[in-house]
Enzyme design. Structure first.
Site: not given
Lengths: 276, 265
Positions: B60-62
């Site tokens: 996930y881009e987080s």
């Protein structure tokens, strides 16, 4: 000069560190969003701010709706898992409550702009934006040719906010700041800024190491304010859960100018008893 | 024809969204590394992990690498992603060290508008950028996911408003103007492999890269897809029907959906 962070109140920190017309970054990637500080900026009536943030989220929807912002520098402006940011949309689509200039990037571009700022470099390089319409709309995206390979890459200028504000789990008595969980781009955003404010859940005698932690030494931070729950409706891992219902409820409040204004007057401005 | 009680049709046993999500989940395999956007892509990727692809690596881009959520995250920064990840890295790191060098096999994206070359708009609807009819959220991680992942899978509900002749804004590149354009633009990944909708599956033509209808979901007709497409739709000579959802897929999807505390899109 290794001057330690000063511990102060949120109101004093915002009054002394955030000025009309400043470039202000409130960072925190879904997690640890400094909502309380954003609300204090609204209460103190700051105007003409350039707001910088990868994901504007509800906190900037509120600042934009309250008329604090002249410009937004960002990469994804939605209500995560819910839909639109309606105050942001109203500003862009109808200039309400005032026109909002946009500077739009991708996440990779914004992250690298902070990295360049933290590194003291004038710009960052990435393999990005190629073939998209973004460079046409964002003059701050330029091609640059690698002097070694000849590859054409994207260049984006460093971000150097006047002030960066973040929320962290805790600080120690000396003002060293510790955060963990999803730490996003906060370290870079603080190091890129001229001044910084960290709101924390608590101040403890000594920091116990936590896996995946990021520690900011006290002399890298300008001011610390203790604000328990200061990330709500975002969350602070180990202290609170994300208030997903608030994010859902915000959709209805923010869709309607009158409902938003009621929220602003009754929920945000009234409780502290501040006159207008 | 007798006027007796009709047996339930296939289309009544599951929703079009469920078929779309299940068809998308089937494209992911154990051992793949997958960069996951929130919403439909995240639901499909988590369904794949919960059914046939337990070894699927979700990114996930987080900054959550190898997340193994037991419930559907409401956002890409949900605490359950960090709690269950093999590594949680900074946002600059996830883009610079993991996505940009081509370490991630599959990018899984949604779209607000899509054209025949699977280019994606998530920025504005309307003629003018400065005063759009609808201001959409914008790029997020998508332009670089579309550029740098080994390949891309797009999951999007199909309507004439979504599948348009000309995008109002190119946020993320599929095949650009057609065959050879990705190479010309210096995009390293091979681009969209598949667009999965609530009506069927479209895949790029091997020569022209134009999206071609290759699969219809059970109960759907070619005309349904044509009516939901804003350009003259190419249909594969070997058009086939998607395998209907198995009981296991449906039950798993429904139990996953039940874990979500908020609403999606």
């Amino acid at each position: 000069m290794a001057e330690p962070a000063r511990v102060t109140t949120l109101a004093e920190a915002v009054a002394s560190l955030v000025h009309d017309g400043d470039v202000v970054a409130l960072e925190g990637f879904t997690h640890l969003i400094p909502f309380a500080a954003g609300h204090e900026i609204i209460r103190q009536g700051r105007r003409d701010l350039t707001l910088v943030r990868m994901t504007p989220d509800l906190v900037y929807d509120q600042l934009i709706g309250a008329g604090c912002a002249a410009k937004l520098v960002f990469s994804w402006g939605g209500n995560p898992g819910v839909g639109s940011l309606h105050r942001f949309r109203d500003a862009v689509e109808h200039n309400w409550p005032r026109p909002l200039e946009l500077e739009e990037h991708s996440h990779a571009g914004m992250a690298n702009r902070y990295v360049a700022g933290a590194s003291g470099l004038p710009f960052a390089i990435l393999r990005g934006y190629s073939g998209t319409d973004l460079p046409e709309r964002t003059p701050n995206i330029k091609p640059v040719t690698c002097p070694f390979t000849g590859e054409v890459l994207a260049a984006v200028p460093a971000l150097q906010p006047d002030v960066t504000i973040i929320h962290a789990q805790r600080a120690d008595a000396d003002g060293n700041v510790q955060m963990w969980g999803i730490t996003g781009v906060q370290k870079e955003a603080v190091l890129a800024a001229r001044r910084s404010l960290v709101t924390v859940e608590e101040i403890v005698d000594a920091l116990t190491p936590v896996p995946g932690q990021v520690v900011l030494p006290t002399w890298a931070v300008t001011a610390i304010a203790v604000v328990p729950g200061g990330a709500h409706p975002s969350y602070a891992q180990g202290y609170s859960e994300r208030d997903n219902d608030y994010y859902v409820a915000w959709d209805a409040i923010s869709r309607d100018r009158e409902a938003f204004d009621r929220w602003l007057q009754e929920q945000l401005l009234a409780p502290v008893g501040g006159a207008g | 024809m007798s006027a007796s009680v009709q047996p339930p049709t296939l289309a009544q046993e599951w929703s079009a969204d469920e078929m779309m999500t299940i068809a998308a989940a089937r494209q992911l395999h154990a051992g793949d590394t997958c960069f996951v956007g929130i919403g439909l892509p995240s639901t499909a990727a988590n369904l794949a992990r919960a059914t046939h692809a337990q070894g699927l690596v979700l990114i996930y881009e987080s900054g959550c690498i190898g997340a193994k959520p037991t419930r559907l995250p409401l956002s890409i920064g949900d605490g359950v992603l960090a709690d269950t990840a093999d590594a949680v890295v900074s946002v600059p790191e996830v883009f610079n060290y993991w996505l940009q060098p081509g370490r991630i096999d599959i990018g899984f994206l949604g779209a607000a508008q899509l054209d025949r070359f699977a280019n994606i708009n998530t920025t504005v609807i309307g003629d003018t950028y400065d005063r759009p009819r609808v201001r959409l959220p914008g790029a997020g991680g998508a332009p670089e996911i579309a550029a740098s992942c080994g390949e891309v899978v797009v999951i999007v509900r199909q309507t004439k408003r979504t599948f348009v002749e000309t995008l109002d804004f190119v946020t993320s590149v599929g095949f650009g103007t057609g065959a050879g354009d990705r190479e010309r633009l210096g995009l390293r990944g091979s681009g969209p492999r598949m667009v999965i909708t609530d009506l069927g599956i479209l895949q790029p033509d091997p020569q022209t890269c134009e999206l071609t209808l290759t699969h219809l979901h059970p109960g759907k007709a070619v005309d349904d897809v044509r009516e939901a497409t804003g350009w003259p739709l190419a249909v594969s000579a070997s058009l086939s029907t998607t395998e209907p959802p198995t009981d296991h897929e449906l039950a798993t999807l429904r139990s996953l959906e039940a874990t979500k505390s908020g609403t999606d899109s």
